[in-house]
Design a protein around this motif. Structure first.
Motif, mmCIF file in Angstrom:
data_model
loop_
_atom_site.group_PDB
_atom_site.id
_atom_site.type_symbol
_atom_site.label_atom_id
_atom_site.label_comp_id
_atom_site.label_asym_id
_atom_site.label_seq_id
_atom_site.Cartn_x
_atom_site.Cartn_y
_atom_site.Cartn_z
ATOM 1 N N PRO A 201 0.827 -1.210 0.000
ATOM 2 C CA PRO A 201 0.000 0.000 0.000
ATOM 3 C C PRO A 201 0.862 1.261 0.000
ATOM 4 O O PRO A 201 1.869 1.343 0.714
ATOM 5 C CB PRO A 201 -0.818 -0.128 1.285
ATOM 6 C CG PRO A 201 -0.845 -1.593 1.574
ATOM 7 C CD PRO A 201 0.464 -2.121 1.113
ATOM 8 N N GLU A 253 -3.523 2.399 -2.637
ATOM 9 C CA GLU A 253 -3.694 2.330 -1.194
ATOM 10 C C GLU A 253 -4.476 1.096 -0.745
ATOM 11 O O GLU A 253 -4.106 0.439 0.218
ATOM 12 C CB GLU A 253 -4.402 3.596 -0.684
ATOM 13 C CG GLU A 253 -3.624 4.877 -0.893
ATOM 14 C CD GLU A 253 -4.295 6.071 -0.246
ATOM 15 O OE1 GLU A 253 -5.279 5.847 0.488
ATOM 16 O OE2 GLU A 253 -3.852 7.202 -0.467
ATOM 17 N N GLU A 254 -5.570 0.776 -1.417
ATOM 18 C CA GLU A 254 -6.425 -0.319 -0.989
ATOM 19 C C GLU A 254 -5.856 -1.660 -1.433
ATOM 20 O O GLU A 254 -5.288 -1.798 -2.521
ATOM 21 C CB GLU A 254 -7.834 -0.149 -1.559
ATOM 22 C CG GLU A 254 -8.552 1.096 -1.045
ATOM 23 C CD GLU A 254 -9.963 1.177 -1.577
ATOM 24 O OE1 GLU A 254 -10.351 0.255 -2.330
ATOM 25 O OE2 GLU A 254 -10.663 2.148 -1.262
ATOM 26 N N GLY A 255 -6.017 -2.657 -0.554
ATOM 27 C CA GLY A 255 -5.539 -3.987 -0.869
ATOM 28 C C GLY A 255 -6.420 -4.689 -1.889
ATOM 29 O O GLY A 255 -7.512 -4.239 -2.227
ATOM 30 N N HIS A 258 -6.202 -4.837 -8.516
ATOM 31 C CA HIS A 258 -6.649 -3.638 -9.224
ATOM 32 C C HIS A 258 -6.439 -3.845 -10.717
ATOM 33 O O HIS A 258 -5.347 -4.225 -11.154
ATOM 34 C CB HIS A 258 -5.887 -2.404 -8.729
ATOM 35 C CG HIS A 258 -6.167 -2.068 -7.292
ATOM 36 N ND1 HIS A 258 -7.184 -1.221 -6.919
ATOM 37 C CD2 HIS A 258 -5.571 -2.478 -6.141
ATOM 38 C CE1 HIS A 258 -7.204 -1.113 -5.593
ATOM 39 N NE2 HIS A 258 -6.237 -1.873 -5.100
ATOM 40 N N PRO A 285 -1.735 -5.842 1.606
ATOM 41 C CA PRO A 285 -1.660 -5.106 2.863
ATOM 42 C C PRO A 285 -1.411 -6.011 4.066
ATOM 43 O O PRO A 285 -1.500 -5.564 5.209
ATOM 44 C CB PRO A 285 -3.066 -4.486 2.950
ATOM 45 C CG PRO A 285 -3.939 -5.503 2.300
ATOM 46 C CD PRO A 285 -3.116 -6.178 1.238
ATOM 47 N N ARG A 288 -5.941 -9.524 6.275
ATOM 48 C CA ARG A 288 -7.024 -8.656 6.724
ATOM 49 C C ARG A 288 -8.322 -9.450 6.776
ATOM 50 O O ARG A 288 -8.464 -10.509 6.153
ATOM 51 C CB ARG A 288 -7.197 -7.437 5.801
ATOM 52 C CG ARG A 288 -6.007 -6.503 5.772
ATOM 53 C CD ARG A 288 -6.325 -5.220 5.002
ATOM 54 N NE ARG A 288 -7.293 -4.385 5.697
ATOM 55 C CZ ARG A 288 -6.986 -3.545 6.695
ATOM 56 N NH1 ARG A 288 -5.725 -3.445 7.100
ATOM 57 N NH2 ARG A 288 -7.916 -2.816 7.259
ATOM 58 N N ASP A 313 -11.960 -4.637 8.055
ATOM 59 C CA ASP A 313 -12.728 -3.712 7.227
ATOM 60 C C ASP A 313 -14.196 -4.075 7.357
ATOM 61 O O ASP A 313 -14.559 -5.258 7.342
ATOM 62 C CB ASP A 313 -12.299 -3.803 5.757
ATOM 63 C CG ASP A 313 -10.876 -3.302 5.540
ATOM 64 O OD1 ASP A 313 -10.408 -2.477 6.342
ATOM 65 O OD2 ASP A 313 -10.227 -3.769 4.575
ATOM 66 N N HIS A 320 -21.537 -4.432 -1.095
ATOM 67 C CA HIS A 320 -20.196 -4.915 -1.416
ATOM 68 C C HIS A 320 -20.248 -5.838 -2.634
ATOM 69 O O HIS A 320 -21.100 -6.721 -2.710
ATOM 70 C CB HIS A 320 -19.593 -5.644 -0.224
ATOM 71 C CG HIS A 320 -18.102 -5.789 -0.321
ATOM 72 N ND1 HIS A 320 -17.506 -6.742 -1.111
ATOM 73 C CD2 HIS A 320 -17.090 -5.101 0.271
ATOM 74 C CE1 HIS A 320 -16.186 -6.647 -0.998
ATOM 75 N NE2 HIS A 320 -15.912 -5.651 -0.169
ATOM 76 N N SER A 326 -12.036 -7.918 -5.368
ATOM 77 C CA SER A 326 -12.213 -7.274 -4.068
ATOM 78 C C SER A 326 -11.910 -8.234 -2.921
ATOM 79 O O SER A 326 -11.535 -7.800 -1.830
ATOM 80 C CB SER A 326 -13.647 -6.748 -3.935
ATOM 81 O OG SER A 326 -14.583 -7.815 -3.967
ATOM 82 N N GLY A 329 -7.711 -9.215 -1.371
ATOM 83 C CA GLY A 329 -6.923 -8.622 -0.294
ATOM 84 C C GLY A 329 -7.286 -9.130 1.088
ATOM 85 O O GLY A 329 -6.774 -8.592 2.080
ATOM 86 N N TYR A 330 -8.139 -10.158 1.203
ATOM 87 C CA TYR A 330 -8.589 -10.622 2.517
ATOM 88 C C TYR A 330 -8.265 -12.097 2.714
ATOM 89 O O TYR A 330 -8.286 -12.890 1.780
ATOM 90 C CB TYR A 330 -10.098 -10.400 2.670
ATOM 91 C CG TYR A 330 -10.502 -8.945 2.615
ATOM 92 C CD1 TYR A 330 -10.292 -8.104 3.709
ATOM 93 C CD2 TYR A 330 -11.053 -8.397 1.461
ATOM 94 C CE1 TYR A 330 -10.647 -6.767 3.654
ATOM 95 C CE2 TYR A 330 -11.403 -7.061 1.401
ATOM 96 C CZ TYR A 330 -11.196 -6.252 2.505
ATOM 97 O OH TYR A 330 -11.540 -4.916 2.444
#
Length: 943
Positions: A201, A253-255, A258, A285, A288, A313, A320, A326, A329-330
Motif C-alpha cells: 500500500p 492504497e487499498e488492498g 486492481h 496489505p 485482513r 474492514d 459490497h 475485491s 486482499g482478505y
C-alpha cells in the motif's frame, strides 16, 4: 479398380511383338511362357495399382471458425461446403472438421449426408490448426484415396502444424487450401502491458505499455484503473513502425487486485480489436478480515475483533461486490446476521469459491436474518458451512397443509443460462419444498395460466417422490397467469384440511401477472380461515406487476421474495417453506428460561485455540442447526435440541466456521456481556485467517502468446519444509459464474525450479495458486488476456499464407481457387496397392520355369508321366485285341524253318492254284506301335 501410372508404355507392345517373332518365337509350352512373360513385364512397366477402397475419393474439409477470419467469411465458407457436397460423384465422401482453440468433428465422411450447421464448441479465441489437421487425418480410411481441404487464414497460434503435415505426407494425403485472409496492413496494437505483480500500500511503481505499429501513425492513449481514467493524452502522440515503449507511474492504497486497462485510438486502423491492453496489480496489505453486516457500521462485534489488533474492514452486505478482485486482499470474510437476499446467488457462489478454491476463511453468525431463517438452506453456502439447516421430524412443532400455485404461462418457456427453461427451475423449487415436508403434512400443486390446472390434489406427503415426479413434468403453455383464479384454486384445496397451519405459495412472473380480480376480499377470507399467502416473484421489486405481488404477500401475512435469477428459485421455495413449517430461530421462553438458554464449551474446541475459560454464558436465542459429520463442535446448547452454537471445519483449501448465536443484538443475552466475549470471537477470527504466508518460494508468471507460463523457484536452504512431491499449480479461468478449479502438475526444470504452462482460452483475468502439500498454499500471480489471441500482432511469426503454402507443398497439395478440383484431382495415394512387385515376382517365376522346361526336358518327362494314361482313358476299345484275347489257347506253331517246303500248286487245265495262306501278324505288335505314335505326338505338342 486398377489404375496405371504410365499407360502410354503399352505402345511398347508393338516393337516387343516384332522382336519376339524374329528372335524368340517358339512352339508349345515354351512359346506360351515367353508370351506371358513379355505381357507381365510390359504391364509392370506401366505401374499398375489397385484401389481396394472402391470408387471415389474422400475429402475432409477443415474449416477455421476462429475470430481472426474476416467478418463475411462464415457465409462464404458455408457456401463452398454446400457446393462441394452438391458436386459429389458416385463414391465420393465428404466430412467436415471445425477448429478454433480446439478441433471438433462436425460431420463424418459420408457420400449422402449433408453438413447443415455448426454444433460443436470450438472456442473461437484461438487457431489450433495442428489439432485440426490431426483430427482430419484420424477420419481418413487407409484403404481409400483422400485429400484434406483447409479453409483458413493460416494464422495458427497453437502447436506447429508441421508434424501433422509430415503425417499426411506419410499417409499419402495431400493438403489443399483456400485462404481467407484478414487485412492487417497498417495495424496498430497494444502488444503488452507490463505491471508489477505485487506492491505494498502506497508504494510508488511504474509500468510499461508496449504498442506495436505496422507503420508510422498518430494516435492517443488512455489508461483506466478499476474503470476510472487515470491518464489520457491531450494531444496525439507519434508511433513509429515497430514496438513503441510508453512509461506510466501510479500509487495504490487499498488492498486486493486492481485492474488496469489501456486503450489506443488511431484513425484508419484495420483491426481495432487489438487496440486494448489489460493487466492486474495485487496490493498486499497483509492479512485482513472483511466483516459484512446490514449497515456497514462498527458494532460490538467488530470492536471486539479490533481490540485484538486484527485488521478489520467493515462494509454493508448489500453494497459490497464480493468480486474475486475485491476478495483478493482478505484472508477471511464474516457474515454478521446477513440475510441471503442481500447477497444473491452469484455473490454466495463467489464466497464459496473464495473458501474452497482460494483457501480463504468464512464465518457466519446467527440471528433472525441468518442460517435457515435467512435463506441459506439450499444456497451455494449450504455446503460450505459446518452445520446443516434441514428440518428434522423430531423437531417439528406443527403440521402444515401447503398449496403451491405455479405460473406456467408462455413467459416460463424462456431458457436461462445453462439451457434450462424458467418452468424447469420453478418445478425444481417446488420439488425441494415438497421434500422438506413429512408424512404428517399435506401438499397440493396447481399449474396456472388463464385457468387453474390441478396437478396434485391435496394429499398427505407419504410418498414425496411420486408427487415430485408429477410436478417435474409441468410444461409452460397458455397466456399470462390469472392471479385471482390461482388464489381461488389454492384456497379451495386448503379449506377443508386438518392441519393447523395452512399456507399458499404463489409463484408468478413480476412482469406478467394478470386478472387479479377482487384479491383483497379473497385474502381477507383466507385470513379468517387461517390461511397465509407468500409470493415468489420472478423479477425485481420494480417490475410492472411487482406492487400487486407485494400487496398480495402483505395482505396474506406471508413473505415476498423477488429474484431475477431463475437459478435461485429452489432456494426461495425452501426458504419460504422452512419459515412456515418450523421456527428455525429458537428464542428463550421467559417462563421456563428466565436466565436464557445455557450453553457448554466442548473439549474439542481446543483444536481451534483457547476459546475461553470457565463456564459458557447463556443466550436469548440461536439458529437451530445440526453438526455435519466431519465438523468439529466448539459450543453446544444445553436444551432439548443439543444444537451447535460454535462449529468449524476445513473445507476445500480453506476454512469455515459457524456461530449460531446472535453476536450483537437483542438475542445475544449474557453472551454479549461475557468477560471472554472478545477472546472467544478473536480466536475464531485468527483460526479463519490461517498461518503466516510461506516465504521460501518465489513465483513468476509470464504470458507467451495464448499461453501462461508459471515458474516456481524454491529456497535451496529450506527444502525440508516442502513435501517430497512436486507442487501443483491450480488456476481459475475468468467467468461470471463459478468455474471449476483446474489443477496442473509442475515439471522440474532444475534442482530447485519448476515450471507449468496452461492455455489462455478466453479473455479475462486468470488467478493462480500453488499447492505445496497438505494445506500449504501460496496465492500466485494473476494474468490477463485483454483480447483474443487471434488479434495479436504476429511479431516474429510467419504470415498465414506462408504457413498454408508450406504444409501444402510438403504434402503435394495445391491452393484451390476452384475447390471442386479437390474432388476431381485423385491423389497418388499410398493407400493404392502397387501390383509391380507381384508382376515382377510372377515374371521371374515364369522365366525360371521356361529355362527349366528347355534344359531339363520337363515337357518330355511330363508327357511320359501323364499323357499315356490320358490316351488310354480317352482311346476307344480295340476289337482286334479283344478278339485275340477271346481266342482259345492251342499248340505252339512251328517256326518257318521247321515247316516243310511247300511248292506252288501247278496249274491244270488253265486254272491257277492260289498260294498257301500266310500266317497272321501278332496283334500285340500292331497295338504297341499305336501307343508309340501317341507319345510322339504328345511330346511334340508339349515341346
Amino acid at each position: 479398380m486398377i489404375h496405371l501410372l504410365y499407360p502410354e508404355l503399352f505402345l511398347l507392345a508393338i516393337p516387343m511383338w516384332f522382336a519376339y517373332r524374329r528372335w524368340g518365337r517358339a512352339g508349345g509350352a515354351t512359346g506360351v511362357l515367353r508370351v506371358a512373360l513379355l505381357v507381365l513385364l510390359l504391364t509392370a512397366m506401366t505401374g499398375p495399382r489397385v484401389n481396394w477402397g472402391g470408387r471415389g475419393i474422400d475429402l475432409v474439409i477443415v474449416a477455421d471458425r476462429s475470430r481472426s477470419l474476416p467478418a463475411d467469411a462464415d457465409p462464404r465458407l458455408r457456401e463452398l461446403i454446400d457446393n462441394i457436397q452438391n458436386n459429389r460423384r458416385t463414391g465420393d465422401r465428404v466430412g467436415v472438421v471445425a477448429f478454433g482453440s480446439k478441433a471438433a468433428v462436425e460431420s463424418l465422411l459420408s457420400s449422402t449426408s449433408r453438413f447443415a450447421a455448426y454444433t460443436k464448441d470450438i472456442q473461437p479465441d484461438g487457431s489450433d490448426l495442428a489439432a485440426a489437421l490431426q483430427t482430419a487425418l484420424d477420419l481418413v480410411d487407409k484403404d481409400r484415396p483422400a485429400r484434406v481441404l483447409v479453409f483458413s487464414d493460416g494464422e495458427a497460434n497453437g502447436a506447429s502444424p508441421s508434424p501433422a503435415a509430415r503425417r499426411a505426407l506419410e499417409m499419402g494425403v495431400p493438403i489443399d487450401f483456400r485462404e481467407f485472409p484478414r487485412p492487417r496492413a497498417g495495424d496498430v496494437a497494444v502488444e503488452s502491458l507490463q505491471l508489477p505483480e505485487t506492491v505494498a500500500p502506497r508504494e510508488p511503481f511504474q509500468y510499461v505499455v508496449w504498442v506495436y505499429s505496422d507503420r508510422e501513425a498518430a494516435g492517443s492513449v488512455t489508461v483506466l484503473r478499476d474503470g476510472e481514467v487515470i491518464a489520457q493524452d491531450k494531444t496525439e502522440r507519434q508511433f513509429t513502425a515497430g514496438l513503441n515503449r510508453l512509461l506510466f507511474r501510479d500509487l495504490l492504497e487499498e488492498g486486493g487486485l486492481h485492474n488496469y486497462d489501456v486503450r489506443v485510438n488511431v484513425t484508419n486502423d484495420p483491426l481495432v480489436q487489438n487496440n486494448r491492453g489489460a493487466g492486474v496489480v495485487r496490493v498486499d496489505p497483509g492479512p485482513r478480515l472483511l466483516v459484512l453486516n446490514s449497515d456497514g457500521q462498527d458494532d460490538n462485534f467488530t470492536r471486539a475483533l479490533k481490540s485484538g489488533r486484527l485488521p478489520v474492514d467493515v462494509a454493508a452486505s448489500k453494497g459490497h461486490p464480493l468480486s474475486p478482485e475485491s476478495l483478493e486482499g482478505y484472508r477471511a470474510v464474516v457474515l454478521e446476521n446477513v440475510i441471503s437476499a442481500d447477497l444473491g446467488r452469484l455473490k454466495m457462489e463467489r464466497l464459496a469459491e473464495f473458501v474452497e478454491d482460494r483457501g480463504g476463511g468464512l464465518l457466519v453468525t446467527g440471528g433472525e436474518r441468518s442460517f435457515g431463517s435467512g435463506g441459506y438452506f439450499k444456497s451455494p453456502l449450504d455446503e460450505v458451512l459446518p452445520v446443516s439447516m434441514e428440518m428434522r421430524e423430531e423437531h417439528r412443532k406443527t403440521r402444515l397443509a401447503m398449496a403451491i400455485a405455479l405460473d406456467r404461462s408462455g413467459s416460463m418457456a424462456v431458457t436461462v443460462k445453462g439451457g434450462k427453461p424458467k418452468m424447469h427451475l420453478a418445478n425444481l423449487g417446488t420439488a425441494e419444498a415438497i421434500r422438506m415436508l413429512s408424512a404428517g403434512d399435506s401438499v397440493a400443486v396447481i399449474a396456472v395460466d388463464s385457468s387453474p390446472h390441478v396437478i396434485q390434489a391435496l394429499t398427505p406427503v407419504d410418498d414425496p417422490e411420486t408427487i415430485v415426479h408429477k410436478v417435474t413434468g409441468i410444461e409452460s403453455m397458455g397466456g399470462g397467469i390469472f392471479v385471482y383464479e390461482a388464489l381461488v384454486a389454492a384456497g379451495r384445496q386448503l379449506m377443508d384440511s386438518e392441519q393447523s397451519t395452512k399456507h399458499i405459495i404463489l409463484f408468478s412472473d413480476a412482469n406478467d401477472s394478470e386478472e387479479p380480480g377482487d384479491y383483497k376480499t379473497l385474502l381477507g377470507q383466507f385470513e379468517q380461515a387461517g390461511i397465509t399467502t407468500s409470493v415468489i416473484g420472478l423479477g425485481t421489486p420494480t417490475d410492472k406487476d411487482s406492487e400487486l405481488l407485494k400487496d398480495i404477500a402483505r395482505l396474506g401475512r406471508g413473505n415476498i421474495l423477488f429474484t431475477d435469477d431463475p437459478q435461485e428459485l429452489p432456494r426461495l421455495f425452501t426458504q419460504d417453506t422452512m419459515s412456515v413449517a418450523r421456527s428455525s430461530f429458537i428464542k428463550k421462553d421467559s417462563a421456563t428460561q428466565p436466565a436464557g438458554i445455557p450453553g457448554q464449551l466442548i473439549a474439542s474446541a481446543r483444536l481451534m485455540g483457547e476459546l475461553a475459560a470457565g463456564k459458557f454464558p447463556n443466550a436469548d436465542g440461536y439458529n437451530l442447526s445440526y453438526l455435519k459429520p466431519d465438523a468439529t463442535l466448539g459450543v453446544v446448547s444445553q436444551d432439548e435440541y443439543a444444537a451447535p452454537w460454535s462449529a468449524f471445519w476445513y473445507r476445500g483449501l480453506g476454512r469455515a466456521a459457524a456461530i449460531t448465536l446472535e453476536v450483537d443484538g437483542k438475542y445475544s443475552g449474557a453472551f454479549g456481556t461475557w468477560d471472554e466475549y472478545s477472546d472467544f470471537l478473536i480466536t475464531h477470527a485468527r483460526w479463519l485467517m490461517g498461518g503466516d504466508k510461506l516465504d521460501d518460494i518465489y513465483l513468476k508468471l509470464d504470458r507467451e502468446g495464448e499461453d501462461a507460463v508459471v515458474t516456481v523457484e524454491l529456497d535451496s536452504d529450506r527444502p525440508a519444509k516442502l513435501t517430497s512431491e512436486a507442487p501443483t499449480l491450480s488456476y481459475l479461468p475468468p467467468a461470471d459464474e463459478r468455474e471449476q478449479l483446474v489443477d496442473l502438475p509442475f515439471q522440474w526444470t532444475g534442482p530447485n525450479s519448476l515450471q507449468a504452462r496452461f492455455k489462455l482460452a478466453r479473455t479475462g483475468t486468470y488467478r493462480t495458486l500453488v499447492k505445496l502439500g497438505g494445506r500449504n498454499i501460496v496465492r500466485g500471480p494473476a494474468v490477463t488476456l485483454p483480447y483474443s489471441s487471434e488479434y495479436m500482432p504476429r511479431i516474429g511469426l510467419p504470415e498465414g499464407r506462408q504457413v498454408l503454402t508450406a504444409i501444402s507443398e510438403l504434402t503435394g497439395g495445391h491452393e484451390r481457387v476452384d475447390v471442386l478440383e479437390s474432388l476431381t484431382d485423385r491423389p497418388r495415394s499410398a493407400r493404392m496397392t502397387s501390383l509391380v512387385p507381384w508382376l515382377v515376382s510372377i515374371s521371374v517365376a515364369l522365366l525360371l520355369l521356361e529355362i527349366a522346361g528347355r534344359r531339363l526336358s520337363l515337357w518330355s518327362r511330363l508327357a511320359d508321366a501323364i499323357v499315356p494314361t490320358r490316351e488310354q482313358a480317352a482311346a476307344p476299345a480295340d476289337p482286334l485285341r479283344e478278339k485275340v484275347a477271346q481266342r482259345p489257347r492251342r499248340a505252339q506253331p512251328m517256326s518257318v524253318a521247321d515247316q516243310p517246303a511247300v511248292k506252288p500248286q501247278a496249274a491244270h487245265d488253265g486254272v491257277t492254284t492260289a498260294p498257301a495262306e500266310q500266317p497272321e501278324k501278332p496283334v500285340a505288335a500292331s497295338t504297341e506301335s499305336i501307343y508309340e505314335q501317341a507319345k510322339r505326338r504328345a511330346r511334340k505338342r508339349l515341346e
